[in-house]
Structure formats: structure tokens, C-alpha cells
Design a protein around this motif. Structure first.
Motif, PDB file in Angstrom:
ATOM      1  N   PHE A  88       0.827  -1.203   0.000  1.00 25.17           N
ATOM      2  CA  PHE A  88       0.000   0.000   0.000  1.00 25.17           C
ATOM      3  C   PHE A  88       0.866   1.259   0.000  1.00 25.17           C
ATOM      4  CE2 PHE A  88      -3.082  -2.940   2.218  1.00 25.17           C
ATOM      5  CZ  PHE A  88      -3.958  -3.024   1.153  1.00 25.17           C
ATOM      6  N   ILE A  89       1.902   1.261   0.825  1.00 30.88           N
ATOM      7  CA  ILE A  89       2.794   2.418   0.888  1.00 30.88           C
ATOM      8  C   ILE A  89       3.555   2.569  -0.417  1.00 30.88           C
ATOM      9  CG2 ILE A  89       4.733   3.464   2.113  1.00 30.88           C
ATOM     10  CD1 ILE A  89       2.095   3.341   3.683  1.00 30.88           C
ATOM     11  N   ALA A  90       3.997   1.448  -0.986  1.00 31.43           N
ATOM     12  CA  ALA A  90       4.719   1.507  -2.261  1.00 31.43           C
ATOM     13  C   ALA A  90       3.833   2.099  -3.355  1.00 31.43           C
ATOM     14  CB  ALA A  90       5.182   0.107  -2.656  1.00 31.43           C
ATOM     15  N   LYS A  91       2.577   1.672  -3.414  1.00 32.63           N
ATOM     16  CA  LYS A  91       1.652   2.185  -4.430  1.00 32.63           C
ATOM     17  C   LYS A  91       1.354   3.663  -4.194  1.00 32.63           C
ATOM     18  CE  LYS A  91      -0.631  -2.252  -5.328  1.00 32.63           C
ATOM     19  NZ  LYS A  91      -1.882  -3.041  -5.223  1.00 32.63           N
TER      20      LYS A  91
ATOM     21  N   ALA B 127      -3.193   8.433  -3.939  1.00 31.55           N
ATOM     22  CA  ALA B 127      -2.179   8.025  -2.971  1.00 31.55           C
ATOM     23  C   ALA B 127      -2.751   7.928  -1.565  1.00 31.55           C
ATOM     24  CB  ALA B 127      -1.005   9.003  -2.998  1.00 31.55           C
ATOM     25  N   ILE B 128      -3.664   8.853  -1.190  1.00 32.95           N
ATOM     26  CA  ILE B 128      -4.181   8.816   0.175  1.00 32.95           C
ATOM     27  C   ILE B 128      -5.065   7.593   0.408  1.00 32.95           C
ATOM     28  CG2 ILE B 128      -4.061  11.321   0.409  1.00 32.95           C
ATOM     29  CD1 ILE B 128      -7.100  11.419   0.187  1.00 32.95           C
ATOM     30  N   VAL B 129      -5.653   7.047  -0.657  1.00 29.30           N
ATOM     31  CA  VAL B 129      -6.447   5.828  -0.505  1.00 29.30           C
ATOM     32  C   VAL B 129      -5.540   4.669  -0.098  1.00 29.30           C
ATOM     33  CG1 VAL B 129      -7.878   4.128  -1.697  1.00 29.30           C
ATOM     34  CG2 VAL B 129      -8.220   6.552  -2.137  1.00 29.30           C
ATOM     35  N   TYR B 130      -4.385   4.565  -0.754  1.00 32.58           N
ATOM     36  CA  TYR B 130      -3.448   3.498  -0.406  1.00 32.58           C
ATOM     37  C   TYR B 130      -2.918   3.665   1.015  1.00 32.58           C
ATOM     38  CZ  TYR B 130      -3.335   2.205  -5.361  1.00 32.58           C
ATOM     39  OH  TYR B 130      -3.663   1.801  -6.627  1.00 32.58           O
ATOM     40  N   VAL B 131      -2.590   4.890   1.398  1.00 38.27           N
ATOM     41  CA  VAL B 131      -2.091   5.133   2.758  1.00 38.27           C
ATOM     42  C   VAL B 131      -3.165   4.777   3.775  1.00 38.27           C
ATOM     43  CG1 VAL B 131      -1.262   6.885   4.380  1.00 38.27           C
ATOM     44  CG2 VAL B 131      -0.495   6.940   2.007  1.00 38.27           C
ATOM     45  N   TRP B 132      -4.412   5.170   3.494  1.00 38.84           N
ATOM     46  CA  TRP B 132      -5.501   4.866   4.419  1.00 38.84           C
ATOM     47  C   TRP B 132      -5.742   3.362   4.531  1.00 38.84           C
ATOM     48  CZ3 TRP B 132      -7.479   7.032   8.349  1.00 38.84           C
ATOM     49  CH2 TRP B 132      -8.683   6.564   8.887  1.00 38.84           C
ATOM     50  N   ASP B 133      -5.643   2.653   3.408  1.00 34.44           N
ATOM     51  CA  ASP B 133      -5.799   1.199   3.449  1.00 34.44           C
ATOM     52  C   ASP B 133      -4.743   0.569   4.350  1.00 34.44           C
ATOM     53  OD1 ASP B 133      -7.954   1.292   1.764  1.00 34.44           O
ATOM     54  OD2 ASP B 133      -6.851   0.713  -0.040  1.00 34.44           O
ATOM     55  N   ALA B 134      -3.529   1.122   4.321  1.00 32.60           N
ATOM     56  CA  ALA B 134      -2.465   0.615   5.193  1.00 32.60           C
ATOM     57  C   ALA B 134      -2.810   0.856   6.655  1.00 32.60           C
ATOM     58  CB  ALA B 134      -1.132   1.287   4.843  1.00 32.60           C
ATOM     59  N   VAL B 135      -3.391   2.018   6.960  1.00 37.85           N
ATOM     60  CA  VAL B 135      -3.783   2.345   8.338  1.00 37.85           C
ATOM     61  C   VAL B 135      -4.857   1.381   8.832  1.00 37.85           C
ATOM     62  CG1 VAL B 135      -4.958   4.051   9.786  1.00 37.85           C
ATOM     63  CG2 VAL B 135      -3.167   4.777   8.207  1.00 37.85           C
ATOM     64  N   ILE B 136      -5.890   1.170   8.033  1.00 36.92           N
ATOM     65  CA  ILE B 136      -6.985   0.287   8.449  1.00 36.92           C
ATOM     66  C   ILE B 136      -6.489  -1.146   8.598  1.00 36.92           C
ATOM     67  CG2 ILE B 136      -9.178  -0.726   7.718  1.00 36.92           C
ATOM     68  CD1 ILE B 136      -9.409   2.084   8.846  1.00 36.92           C
ATOM     69  N   GLN B 137      -5.627  -1.584   7.689  1.00 38.56           N
ATOM     70  CA  GLN B 137      -5.082  -2.942   7.781  1.00 38.56           C
ATOM     71  C   GLN B 137      -4.288  -3.128   9.068  1.00 38.56           C
ATOM     72  OE1 GLN B 137      -3.148  -5.572   4.496  1.00 38.56           O
ATOM     73  NE2 GLN B 137      -1.455  -4.411   5.376  1.00 38.56           N
ATOM     74  N   GLN B 138      -3.435  -2.156   9.405  1.00 40.59           N
ATOM     75  CA  GLN B 138      -2.633  -2.236  10.616  1.00 40.59           C
ATOM     76  C   GLN B 138      -3.508  -2.170  11.868  1.00 40.59           C
ATOM     77  OE1 GLN B 138       0.106  -3.154  11.510  1.00 40.59           O
ATOM     78  NE2 GLN B 138       0.685  -2.155  13.420  1.00 40.59           N
ATOM     79  N   THR B 139      -4.528  -1.309  11.835  1.00 41.55           N
ATOM     80  CA  THR B 139      -5.436  -1.200  12.987  1.00 41.55           C
ATOM     81  C   THR B 139      -6.166  -2.508  13.219  1.00 41.55           C
ATOM     82  OG1 THR B 139      -5.738   1.171  12.525  1.00 41.55           O
ATOM     83  CG2 THR B 139      -7.340   0.126  13.980  1.00 41.55           C
ATOM     84  N   ARG B 140      -6.599  -3.143  12.145  1.00 43.48           N
ATOM     85  CA  ARG B 140      -7.301  -4.424  12.283  1.00 43.48           C
ATOM     86  C   ARG B 140      -6.371  -5.514  12.806  1.00 43.48           C
ATOM     87  NH1 ARG B 140     -11.176  -4.426   6.825  1.00 43.48           N
ATOM     88  NH2 ARG B 140     -12.751  -3.007   7.690  1.00 43.48           N
TER      89      ARG B 140
END
Length: 439
Positions: free
Chosen positions: A61-64, A77-90
């Protein structure tokens, strides 16, 4: 031929050049994408904030996100960053195990975090002490930006390089760090006490005091968890008794919202009839011990009101809220007229939800829903007026846009003519009028 390491400043300049070449080759107007200066600045600033993210969390996600930013696609880009946040939170939430997730979702069978919205995921992480209030606040703002100003949904809001970097900064600091907040009450500690058959009264009293003094969202979570443990007749007697003893230690601090949620769950148990007779009896005993037995008489009304309030909040916090809010606002107004006065335990959540929608978000209000909000806020009971004034008193005038201040002014001018106010409310009204410069 060996790979050469290219200085990042050169990479930034090349990224901007690529945009020029692509738009030229495809015959597209260059103005459709951010200017080269913005792209270069974003890429020059990006390493500073990406270095805050532990290496193991710099995933695809960060790479993309970096690649998207390199060609000026900040809204992608912010969609990919946000997906990384939600994935880590989960991932952090999942570490607490399936039983916790089942308890939160009130499910009898195994449940997954995919059933939660992003807003619910953040709130759950806050309840479980995986982030502090500041992190919850800033990530909630990032969630709204992701919903309103990204390619996730059609939008005419444009992000510049500074806004993109601020978004990455907050996500890196509050959502993509492996550092967990250690304040509050640990879920493992609560579960350990409940399952301890020989736990002493002193240990129960100490943990109860800790829960009483933790933040409201976490206390609401433990109230719900202990209710589930106690009303389920299949749980061991010792666990049920420990759960009841523990909740009694902080029963005076249980919020109205939490009481409302418990009454709604009691109504659901009653609806199941004979199959849940033992659970219903346990539920009544639970309410008796925490001092809200008298509220069971209007449990159905509470359940109806609570559901309508939750539906409005979901619409207000969801995508395209300006168009989805009106029917939910109208429904809540109808209920507030038919159930009058509203049950005491729902007045707080009711006023707070309506006021939040009435003040809107950063982009405005739902104009078609505003008449309903105005009617509800202009026809409050004395208890509702008390909640409204206290909520307005908490607002920081400097944080409000002019049109929000105008909305506040209309409320204050209305209640300036009211005969329902007591002396303390009249004094607070004068204070609020001065605070918001109302003549």
C-alpha cells in the motif's frame, strides 16, 4: 549493468518530468494534474514522514502510494495510505482474539472485522486503548478526507501537495506506528479477573475503580462486555458473578448512551420469547444491580429512539451525507414528536447527534435536513436544553466557520425567548451569547 542509486531529489524531478511527457504524448491538458512544483515538493518531503513508519509496515500500500504521488495522483495516494492504516489497525485488534470481536459485534458465532466500517474500526481501537484521544481525533479527520476528497468516490475537492503531506504525516504518526498507548485498562486484565474463580473483593474493587476513571468510550465497551458475560446463562456461575460484582463498582459512571444500548439489547432478548427466558431474567437482575430497573418499562421506546439516532449518525458520517441525511432526520423528528417526552437515557445521545448534524462538517450542512434539525433543537425539554447548552459551551469559537457560528446564533436567539430556562441555564445562555457575540 548494475543498478545505480539515484538521489531522491533527482527522482522527484524525474517524476514531474514524466507527467509532462505522458500528458503531452496522450494529448491531455497538463492542467489536469498538479503542477511540477507541487509534485517535486511532495516527493522531497515524503521520505521524512515515511521514515516514521517501521520497515515491516512499509508494504504494498505504501509503495503504491509513493508511485501515485510521484505522478501527482495525490487523491489516489491517500487511498493506499488509508488502506495501510486500516489494515494495521485491524491487525492490532485481531490480536485480542475472536471472543472480543464477537462481544463487540454482539454475535453468537465467529465474527470478523470486515463487518465493521472504518469509523467503527477506529472507535473500537480507541476503546481497546490501541490509540489515544489525539490519534482517534486526527485519524477520524483523515477518514473523512479519504471519503470526501479521494478517488474512492467521485469528488470535486482537490488535494494539493501540502494537504497530501499532512495526511501522510498523521497516518504515519497515529496509524502506522508499532507503538501502542499503554494508558487505560487492559482487556486481558478484565478477562483475567472475570475468569478467576478465586478472585478477591479487593482486586475487584481496584479494577472497578480503574474502569470508573478511564475514558468514556472504553468504559462503555466494558459495560457492554460485562453485560454479555452476565446475561448468558451458559457462562460459568463464577464468571457471571465476577462480571456483576465488577460492573457494580463503576455503575454510577455508566453513561446514558451505554444504558440506552443495554436497554435495546434487553428488548432484543425479550423478542426471542421462551428461548431466552433465563437471559431475560439475568438481564433484569443486571439492571436492578446497576440501578436502572425502572427504565425497563419504556425499553421499547428507548430501542426505537436509539435505532433512529444511530441511523442518523451513520448517514451523517457516511459518504454523500448531504443527500442521505434528510429521510433519517425526518424519521427522528417524527419519533421525537410521537414519544414525548423522550426517555431520559436517550436525551443526551439525541441532542448530541442532532447538534452534530445541525452544525454539519467542513463542507457545509444538508440543507434539506436542516428544517428537521431546527425543529428538534428548538423544542427540547429542560433536560435537553441543559445538554444543548453544555455541548455549545464545549465548542471553541475559533474553530468554527462563520456559517456554523450563525447556526449557533439562531439557537441562542431562540432560547433567549424561552420561558423554560432555570436560573443556571439563563446564566449559561448569557455566557454563550457573549462567547459567540450574540446581541
Amino acid at each position: 549493468m548494475t543498478n545505480q542509486i539515484i538521489p531522491f531529489n533527482d527522482v522527484a524531478e524525474r517524476g514531474a518530468a514524466v507527467v509532462d511527457q505522458l500528458t503531452s504524448a496522450l494529448g491531455l491538458p497538463r492542467t489536469l494534474l498538479p503542477e511540477n512544483e507541487e509534485i517535486t515538493h511532495a516527493l522531497q518531503e515524503l521520505p521524512r514522514y515515511l521514515n516514521r513508519i517501521p520497515p515491516q509496515l512499509r508494504d504494498q500500500f505504501i509503495a503504491k502510494a509513493v508511485v501515485a504521488a510521484s505522478v501527482g495522483l495525490f487523491d489516489g495516494a491517500i487511498v493506499y495510505v488509508w488502506d495501510a492504516v486500516i489494515q494495521q489497525t485491524r491487525h492490532k485488534i485481531e490480536a485480542f482474539g475472536t471472543p472480543m470481536i464477537k462481544a463487540v459485534l454482539n454475535k453468537e458465532k465467529d465474527a470478523t472485522l470486515s463487518e465493521l466500517t472504518d469509523a467503527q474500526t477506529l472507535e473500537l481501537a480507541y476503546q481497546l486503548n490501541l490509540m489515544d484521544r489525539q490519534g482517534f481525533l486526527f485519524l477520524s479527520q483523515c477518514r473523512e478526507i479519504r471519503n470526501q476528497a479521494s478517488v474512492a468516490h467521485p469528488s470535486d475537492i482537490e488535494l494539493d501537495d501540502t494537504e497530501f503531506i499532512n495526511f501522510v504525516s498523521r497516518c504515519a504518526k497515529y496509524g502506522l506506528s508499532d507503538v501502542e498507548e499503554q494508558n487505560g485498562v487492559s482487556l486481558q486484565t478484565v478477562i483475567g479477573l472475570i475468569e478467576n474463580e478465586s478472585v478477591g473483593e479487593e482486586a475487584i474493587a481496584e479494577l472497578g475503580s480503574q474502569i470508573a476513571h478511564t475514558f468514556e468510550l472504553q468504559r462503555d465497551f466494558y459495560t457492554s462486555l460485562l453485560y454479555s458475560k452476565y446475561v448468558n446463562p451458559s457462562n460459568p456461575t463464577s464468571q457471571r458473578e465476577n462480571a456483576l460484582k465488577l460492573v457494580m463498582r463503576f455503575s454510577t459512571e455508566i453513561s446514558d448512551k451505554s444504558k440506552s444500548d443495554l436497554l435495546s439489547r434487553h428488548t432484543e432478548i425479550l423478542a426471542k420469547g421462551d428461548t431466552e427466558k433465563k437471559s431475560a431474567a439475568n438481564s433484569r437482575q443486571f439492571f436492578s444491580k446497576i440501578g436502572i430497573l425502572n427504565d425497563l418499562g419504556n425499553a421499547e421506546q428507548v430501542a426505537i429512539c436509539t435505532k433512529a439516532i444511530e441511523n442518523l449518525q451513520s448517514a451523517h458520517l457516511g459518504f454523500n451525507n448531504f443527500y442521505t441525511e434528510p429521510p433519517f432526520a425526518e424519521r427522528l423528528e417524527e419519533i421525537s414528536i410521537q414519544i414525548s417526552p423522550l426517555p431520559a437515557v436517550v436525551i443526551g445521545p439525541f441532542v448530541k447527534a442532532v447538534l452534530q448534524a445541525y452544525l454539519g462538517n467542513a463542507w457545509g450542512v444538508s440543507s434539506q435536513a436542516m428544517p428537521f434539525y431546527s425543529k428538534m433543537l428548538n423544542n427540547l425539554t429542560p433536560q435537553g436544553i441543559e445538554v444543548l447548552f453544555n455541548e455549545l459551551d464545549r465548542l471553541n469559537r475559533g474553530d468554527l466557520k462563520d456559517w456554523k457560528i450563525e447556526n449557533v446564533a439562531m439557537l441562542l436567539q431562540h432560547y433567549n425567548k424561552s420561558v423554560l430556562l432555570n436560573d443556571s441555564q439563563k446564566f449559561l445562555l448569557m455566557k454563550l451569547s457573549k462567547k459567540f457575540s450574540i446581541n
